[in-house]
Design a protein around this motif. Structure first.
Motif, short mmCIF file in Angstrom:
data_model
loop_
_atom_site.label_atom_id
_atom_site.label_comp_id
_atom_site.label_asym_id
_atom_site.label_seq_id
_atom_site.Cartn_x
_atom_site.Cartn_y
_atom_site.Cartn_z
N GLN A 28 11.19 18.93 -6.36
CA GLN A 28 11.04 20.18 -6.55
C GLN A 28 11.55 20.45 -4.99
N PRO A 29 12.78 20.28 -4.56
CA PRO A 29 13.05 20.21 -3.04
C PRO A 29 12.91 22.29 -3.09
N ASN A 30 12.64 22.19 -1.63
CA ASN A 30 12.73 23.65 -1.05
C ASN A 30 12.03 24.51 -2.68
N ARG A 31 11.20 24.48 -2.73
CA ARG A 31 9.78 25.36 -3.20
C ARG A 31 8.59 24.62 -2.44
N PHE A 32 7.68 23.11 -1.98
CA PHE A 32 6.59 22.83 -1.35
C PHE A 32 6.64 23.38 0.42
N ILE A 33 6.31 24.02 0.83
CA ILE A 33 6.07 23.69 2.74
C ILE A 33 4.43 22.91 2.44
N VAL A 34 4.82 21.38 2.78
CA VAL A 34 2.99 21.15 3.55
C VAL A 34 2.28 21.54 4.50
N THR A 35 1.19 21.81 4.48
CA THR A 35 0.43 22.59 5.29
C THR A 35 -0.40 21.27 5.95
N LYS A 36 -0.96 21.07 5.03
CA LYS A 36 -2.38 19.67 4.94
C LYS A 36 -2.27 18.42 4.22
N VAL A 37 -2.76 17.84 5.17
CA VAL A 37 -3.27 16.96 3.84
C VAL A 37 -4.66 15.77 3.74
N ILE A 38 -5.72 15.71 2.43
CA ILE A 38 -6.85 16.22 2.02
C ILE A 38 -6.36 13.92 2.16
N VAL A 87 1.42 -1.03 0.63
CA VAL A 87 0.23 0.29 0.11
C VAL A 87 0.36 1.46 -0.13
N GLU A 88 0.67 2.10 -0.80
CA GLU A 88 0.98 3.51 -0.70
C GLU A 88 0.33 4.31 0.12
N VAL A 89 0.69 5.26 0.66
CA VAL A 89 -0.08 6.63 1.24
C VAL A 89 -0.96 7.70 -0.58
N SER A 90 -0.36 7.26 -1.42
CA SER A 90 -0.92 8.35 -2.30
C SER A 90 -2.09 7.60 -2.93
N ASP A 91 -2.58 6.38 -2.25
CA ASP A 91 -3.70 5.61 -2.87
C ASP A 91 -5.09 6.34 -1.76
N TYR A 92 -4.01 7.03 -1.25
CA TYR A 92 -6.02 7.62 0.00
C TYR A 92 -5.88 9.11 0.08
N ILE A 93 -4.45 9.70 -0.35
CA ILE A 93 -4.46 11.06 -0.51
C ILE A 93 -5.73 11.74 -2.04
N GLN A 94 -6.25 12.48 -1.58
CA GLN A 94 -7.01 13.42 -2.65
C GLN A 94 -6.79 14.52 -3.28
N ALA A 95 -5.84 15.72 -1.85
CA ALA A 95 -4.94 16.79 -2.37
C ALA A 95 -4.15 17.17 -1.37
N VAL A 96 -3.41 17.95 -1.54
CA VAL A 96 -2.31 18.07 -0.68
C VAL A 96 -2.12 19.86 -0.62
N GLU A 97 -2.53 20.25 0.48
CA GLU A 97 -2.19 21.67 0.86
C GLU A 97 -0.73 22.47 1.01
N ALA A 98 -0.13 23.09 0.53
CA ALA A 98 0.99 23.54 0.57
C ALA A 98 1.36 25.03 0.17
N TYR A 99 2.51 25.38 1.40
CA TYR A 99 2.74 26.70 0.77
C TYR A 99 4.20 26.55 -0.42
N ASP A 100 4.05 27.23 -1.66
CA ASP A 100 4.84 27.21 -2.91
C ASP A 100 5.02 28.49 -2.73
N ALA A 101 6.71 27.57 -2.13
CA ALA A 101 7.99 29.19 -1.80
C ALA A 101 8.30 29.90 -2.86
N LYS A 102 8.00 29.31 -4.19
CA LYS A 102 8.39 29.65 -5.53
C LYS A 102 7.83 31.26 -6.00
N GLU A 103 5.93 30.63 -6.03
CA GLU A 103 5.53 31.51 -6.56
C GLU A 103 4.80 32.61 -5.23
N ARG A 104 4.79 32.19 -3.74
CA ARG A 104 4.83 32.71 -2.54
C ARG A 104 3.25 32.33 -2.58
N ILE A 105 2.54 31.81 -2.98
CA ILE A 105 0.80 31.64 -2.44
C ILE A 105 0.80 30.33 -1.93
#
Ligand code: EPU
Length: 345
Positions: free
Chosen positions: A181-191, A142-160
């Motif tokens: 893409q290391p050093n780009r996304f800061i994951v804040t929430k997983v759905i 089993v991989e966690v991706s089987d259960y992930i609908q979406a990932v919320e993150a801060y995009d440090a490149k686009e600053r959004i």
């Protein structure tokens, strides 16, 4: 930082923070400057400060998949974002939003207590919910991706702040868009989307062995079996420092596999996408006679050759030196290159 802006409490920062207890290898390490992130809203101001100071930065979750140097220069973001909330339910699916700082195993345990079943094969994996999609944690089929609908993150490149759908995450074996893409996304929430129809997945050899043929284990039985196998095969980081599997299982083309299996009939492998084969790296290392070997303060774990351990007093240089010896031994015996799995900071 002490002031508040728009009533969002600013992130606490500290200099020379001791990280020995925040990396499961148990290396002596300090963060030059560490920020405690308790809510997603704190991130833009922290990133603005980091950018203004032109500092290097990285995110540290549970510290279970990282190799830390003695001093982590620049800024280290310690993610403590809490929260587990059922945000939707229909005939087929329960949708749960989870803060990225929540402990993974505690979340899995909670889902089973609520009768939201499916994550039981992923029990006892150290680390945080936010780290789970980065390397797409996977065990026992089993991989966690089987259960992930979406990932919320801060995009440090686009600053959004952004939401990536399961497809946007480009999940693959121990891989994702975040890892690429290391050093780009800061994951804040997983759905998570947890299907209401449950099916046992116990085909994986180690797990199948735990149940008599024809038996019908329930999710809690599987959870208990997974915990038992992992406790036996993998060292408890609280007792002996480790970062789980130290190498990825290498994926080879079918021609290379055919050559290898002729020469090494015991070779353990699994079919992979596109007619490729995934080889059991633990078996390759074991066959080189390295299981249980020690090199100074570090070594190869005695019950699972894919796990490297810190016997005490080890550091990044020691473990990377041992890793190089293992890579060389496996390459010279099998012609296969092993890739290091944890992130080297
Ligand atoms: N094997 C040996 N000797 C060893 C270790 C393994 O001969 O020292 C053989 C086993 O007998 C078995 C095969 O290699 O036939 C595979 O071993 P195992 O079932 O322990 O799984 P793995 O491929 O070594 C992967 C994951 C683990 C996960 C298990 C179970 C990777 C890099 N590792 O290990 O994940 O627990 O499958 O699904 O894919 C982790 O990422 O930290 C981790 C522990």
């Amino acid at each position: 930082m002490t002031s508040t802006q728009n009533s969002i409490p600013t992130a606490k920062s500290s200099s020379n923070l001791d990280l020995k207890g925040r990396n499961t290898l148990g290396f002596d390490a300090t963060a030059e400057l560490a920020y405690e992130i308790n809510t997603a809203e704190q991130i833009p101001a922290v990133m603005q400060e980091i950018t203004a100071k032109k500092m290097l930065w990285r995110v540290l979750g549970g510290g279970s998949n990282v190799i830390l140097p003695k001093v982590l220069p620049g800024a280290t973001l310690l993610i403590n974002i809490p929260g587990v909330e059922v945000i939707g339910s229909n005939l087929d699916i329960t949708t749960i939003a989870v803060g990225s700082g929540v402990n993974w195993h505690e979340f899995v345990t909670w889902t089973l207590d609520q009768d939201f079943c499916g994550l039981e094969n992923l029990a006892l994996i150290p680390g945080t919910v936010g780290a789970a999609p980065i390397q797409n944690i996977g065990v026992y089929g089993v991989e966690v991706s089987d259960y992930i609908q979406a990932v919320e993150a801060y995009d440090a490149k686009e600053r959004i702040f952004t939401t990536l759908s399961n497809q946007d995450c480009h999940f693959a074996y121990r891989d994702s868009h975040f890892k690429q893409q290391p050093n780009r996304f800061i994951v804040t929430k997983v759905i998570f989307d947890i299907p209401k129809q449950w099916q046992a997945r116990i085909q994986y050899a180690d797990l199948a062995k735990q149940f008599p043929v024809g038996s019908s284990p329930n999710p809690k039985d599987i959870f208990a079996a997974v915990c038992a196998i992992r406790s036996h095969k993998l060292p408890d980081p609280k007792v002996i420092g480790n970062a789980g599997s130290f190498f990825q299982n290498p994926i080879v083309h079918s021609e290379q596999y055919e050559t290898l299996i002729l020469k090494h009939p015991g070779l353990v492998s699994y079919p992979d996408a596109g007619n490729k084969r995934k080889l059991a790296a633990g078996w390759l290392i074991d066959q080189c006679g390295l299981k249980g070997q020690r090199m100074g303060n570090v070594g190869v774990y005695e019950n699972q050759a894919l796990v490297l351990v810190n016997h005490g007093g080890g550091n990044a240089q020691d473990i990377l030196g041992l890793a190089k010896c293992i890579q060389d031994a496996v390459h010279s015996k099998f012609g296969v290159k092993l890739e290091i799995e944890p992130n080297i900071f």
